[in-house]
Design an enzyme around this catalytic site. Structure first.
Site, mmCIF file in Angstrom:
data_model
loop_
_atom_site.group_PDB
_atom_site.id
_atom_site.type_symbol
_atom_site.label_atom_id
_atom_site.label_comp_id
_atom_site.label_asym_id
_atom_site.label_seq_id
_atom_site.Cartn_x
_atom_site.Cartn_y
_atom_site.Cartn_z
ATOM 1 N N SER A 298 7.959 -1.537 2.046
ATOM 2 C CA SER A 298 7.374 -1.022 0.810
ATOM 3 C C SER A 298 8.492 -0.985 -0.228
ATOM 4 C CB SER A 298 6.854 0.391 1.049
ATOM 5 O OG SER A 298 6.616 1.058 -0.182
ATOM 6 N N TYR B 255 7.803 9.014 4.842
ATOM 7 C CA TYR B 255 7.374 7.674 4.438
ATOM 8 C C TYR B 255 8.538 6.766 4.029
ATOM 9 C CZ TYR B 255 4.591 3.890 2.580
ATOM 10 O OH TYR B 255 4.049 2.637 2.362
#
Ligand SMILES: *[C@@H]1O[C@H](CO)[C@@H](O)[C@H](O)[C@H]1NC(C)=O
Length: 317
Positions: free
Chosen positions: A164, A176
């Site tokens: 990401s 995350y």
């Protein structure tokens, strides 16, 4: 002088474009295993590669997700139930893949399965919150990769890991970004190790996309649950107003997200089918124009921007 420079730059892009559009042969004989095909990127990629004629082996978390995918695809696509947090599930799926690909090996492994929450200031979270996310997004990827690497090596194939832009830049607390920085590191070391065996490793870095795991609902439910169980002192230090602003921010983010998942799945498809895949693919205008340029800023400048634009805790000094 500027003209020469423009010509050189133009020539570079032309050559790159030409080089990157060389496609590998015998796509119809190539097996690709994708994790997380119930919804989102994985689901769309499975359908896209199936249409392209590749032999898709789709890992789904639920039987329902698997059934729905099979209903929308050709008979050549097969599904298997896979929970990337469970060693037994991974072992069984790896054996299932091996039974299908046989001596040809596995052309492509796409580590796509992932979750997005909890997303909150670190102090609101417990070690278990971090573990839960890292077990899916990072250790799941590690274990699936280790279980299938021999088959990928045999095919001199491709490894495609979904990281990401949040693996290049951190804007929130929680596991995350940690997981995505981890994916970047894991992919970098694999790329170097596997270069000796003709295996190519590509990292996909999507910006914000609207999928099942990034909806306003998921975010708000999550932040309220995290706040509920945060300890009283933390609640007092941050205050309800911080929570409200943070929640509003999380609710607003998905509105900016793109719903065109093709910009991501096209990168994955290129990584699997081009003779010369890129090392990194950034997908989405926000990734290219905002997050990646920001990631190159000096840390002190970035810190100042974050300080100015973040909500302030009630007891901030
Ligand atoms: C979605 O993205 C793909 C790839 O970037 C592009 O080719 C396509 O035109 C886009 N579709 C829409 C509806 O914007």
């Amino acid at each position: 002088m500027w003209l020469y420079l423009a010509v050189l730059v133009g020539l570079y892009y032309l050559l790159r474009w030409y080089r990157e559009r060389q496609v590998v042969s015998h796509l119809r004989d190539k097996y690709v295993f994708i994790t997380g095909c119930d919804s989102g990127f994985g689901n769309q990629l499975a359908r896209q590669l199936d249409l392209r004629g590749l032999r898709v082996l789709a890992g789904c978390l639920t039987e329902q997700g698997a059934e729905q995918l099979r209903a929308k695809t050709s008979d050549r696509l097969e599904t298997v139930i896979l929970d990337v947090t469970q060693t037994e599930s991974i072992t069984a799926a790896a054996q299932w893949v091996k039974d299908r690909v046989g001596d040809r090996g596995l052309w492509g492994l796409v580590n796509n399965a992932g979750v997005s929450v909890p997303l909150a200031p670190n102090e609101w979270l417990t070690k278990q919150d971090f573990m839960k996310l890292l077990n899916v997004n990072l250790l799941g990827v590690v274990e699936v990769t280790l279980s299938l690497l021999a088959l990928v090596r045999k095919a001199r194939g491709r490894l495609v890991n979904v990281a990401s832009v949040m693996g290049r830049l951190t804007v929130t607390g929680g596991g995350y970004s940690i997981s995505k920085y981890g994916i970047e590191a894991f992919s970098d070391s694999l790329r170097r190790e596997l270069s000796f065996f003709g295996v190519k490793v590509a990292i996909i870095e999507p910006g914000g996309f609207r999928t099942g795991m990034t909806s306003k609902d998921v975010y708000s439910r999550n932040i309220l649950a995290v706040w509920d169980k945060a300890n009283p002192e933390v609640k007092e230090v941050y205050g309800v107003k911080f929570l409200e602003t943070y929640k509003k921010f999380l609710g607003y983010m998905p509105k900016l997200y793109s719903s065109n998942l093709s910009s991501v799945t096209d990168c994955m498809e290129h990584a699997l089918t081009s003779c010369h895949p890129r090392t990194r693919y950034s997908a989405g205008w926000d990734a290219k124009l905002i997050y990646l340029p920001m990631s190159y800023m000096p840390t002190a400048l970035l810190d100042t921007i974050m300080y100015l634009y973040s909500p302030k805790p009630a007891k901030a000094v």
